[in-house]
Design an enzyme around this catalytic site. Structure first.
Site, short mmCIF file in Angstrom:
data_model
loop_
_atom_site.label_atom_id
_atom_site.label_comp_id
_atom_site.label_asym_id
_atom_site.label_seq_id
_atom_site.Cartn_x
_atom_site.Cartn_y
_atom_site.Cartn_z
N HIS A 115 0.99 -1.68 0.30
CA HIS A 115 0.13 0.05 0.38
C HIS A 115 1.21 1.07 -0.11
CE1 HIS A 115 0.35 -0.09 4.69
NE2 HIS A 115 0.41 0.97 4.28
N ASP A 145 -0.34 -8.19 1.77
CA ASP A 145 0.95 -6.07 2.05
C ASP A 145 2.11 -6.01 1.97
OD1 ASP A 145 0.05 -4.10 1.26
OD2 ASP A 145 -0.17 -3.24 4.12
N SER A 229 4.67 2.45 8.07
CA SER A 229 4.41 1.21 6.88
C SER A 229 5.42 1.30 6.14
CB SER A 229 3.55 1.61 6.39
OG SER A 229 1.75 2.07 7.32
#
Length: 385
Positions: A115, A145, A229
């Site tokens: 993402h 992911d 992230s």
């Protein structure tokens, strides 16, 4: 006596037990026998309390500092660059973090979250010295992911050591490194513990309100914020044990962050770094959970007995797929794959992706017009998600 007790306490914090006992013997030569016994008890108590506390504090501080120093230069920024319109310059649509995990004579490889780079027209890696380096996206996988980037290796000096997430226990120290809120806070370090293992988080990839996958994650209370992230979750040895991925962002929730276990990430990363898609088995059906079908259709259309409560109802069979070759049809109700009970599409996907391989023959159990039947099929490779 007061001065003797104070001196004993100070000495206890500075010297080892053997030296300290010698000092006590010197004091005993100039004091009465009764007072010596009381003084010795006081000083020994001071030794027992002061020394371990001091040593533990130093060990904790040193272990975390050295762990961070070992890996920090391998944790980089990742910039997702997109052109919003024809009339505007390309700009960073979002930023995240990444971990340099491998290097050879020509290239260095960075693992991050899917993402973080999703929808990017260009991707840049920002090194810890502030330099921006153009990166190639080698491969992405929405289901886990994860994504792998490649940059020239000439400017890379530090590569992170990958540890093991299988050896973790709840309460272990966890350290998160990344770039929360962008480059302004690059290289931020937060400390916490492993709050939970084998947590399951539902993932809705197509945003239809139904989970497409359940991700197995590590839960930690080390602060993870937007921009973290793709960064590293490390242990006190400076080894990467997880890739920071998400947090629960609710006003009533604090200190619940998640990381992809590094042992789960490794086989995916190995496939992505070669430029290949992740190979997953494929049946060739679209289906809905039986629990979502109105009771009237369960009885009239599917003709199921009341004893059949769980399964998936086939809505469509793809042409030339393993399902079509096995003779499966619309409205068949799948209840088992080999010996695994299938209660939902999530169950079916998890079993396929975790327990079977491309080319494997499986037995599928299903109801057609109320009658239980079985068929065998050979799993193909899924081309896209």
């Amino acid at each position: 006596m007061l001065m003797s007790g104070v001196a004993g306490g100070v000495i206890a914090a500075l010297f080892t037990g053997g030296i300290f006992l010698n000092m006590i013997n010197d004091d005993q030569a100039t004091s009465s026998e009764d007072n010596n016994q009381n003084g010795e008890q006081t000083e020994q108590t001071s030794t027992e309390e002061a020394v371990p506390t001091t040593n533990l504090a130093n060990q904790s501080s040193n272990s975390i500092g050295s762990a961070v120093e070992k890996v920090s230069d391998a944790v980089v920024g990742v910039s997702n660059i997109q052109q919003i319109s024809l009339w505007e310059e390309s700009d960073a649509a979002g930023t995240g973090s990444g971990v340099i995990y491998k290097k050879d004579d020509e290239y260095a490889y960075v693992v991050t979250n899917n993402h973080v780079v999703e929808g990017a027209q260009e991707v840049e890696v920002i090194l810890t010295n502030g330099e921006h380096v153009a990166a190639n996206v080698m491969g992405t996988d929405a289901l886990t992911d994860l994504a792998v980037l490649r940059i020239p290796s000439e400017q890379v000096s530090t590569v992170a050591e990958l540890g093991s997430s299988d050896d973790l226990t709840v309460g272990d120290t966890a350290i998160a490194i990344g770039n929360p809120l962008g480059q302004e806070f690059a290289g931020s370090v937060t400390q916490g513990i492993i709050s939970g293992l084998d947590r399951s988080v539902d993932v809705d990839l197509n945003r239809d309100g139904q989970p497409d996958w359940t991700t197995n994650v590590i839960q930690t209370d080390a602060a993870i914020n937007p921009g973290n992230s793709g960064g590293a979750l490390i242990n006190t040895n400076g080894q990467v044990i997880g890739i920071n991925s998400m947090k629960i962002a609710q006003s009533t929730v604090e200190g619940i962050g998640f990381a992809i276990p590094i042992n789960d990430a490794k086989p995916i990363v190995e496939q992505l770094e070669t430029g290949n898609e992740v190979k997953r088995p494929f049946i060739g059906i679209s289906a809905v959970d039986l629990s979502t079908v109105p009771q009237r259709h369960i009885q009239e259309t599917l003709q199921l007995d009341e004893s059949v409560e769980k399964g998936v109802v086939i809505a469509q069979v793809e042409p030339n797929s393993p399902a079509e070759e096995a003779g499966l049809q619309q409205y068949d109700v799948v209840t088992k794959l080999n010996d695994k009970d299938i209660e939902s599409m999530l169950d079916l996907k998890k079993y396929l992706y975790s327990e079977t391989e491309v080319g494997e023959e499986v037995t599928i159990s299903f109801y057609r017009e109320g009658n239980l039947q079985t068929a065998t099929l050979v799993l193909n490779e899924q081309k896209d998600m």
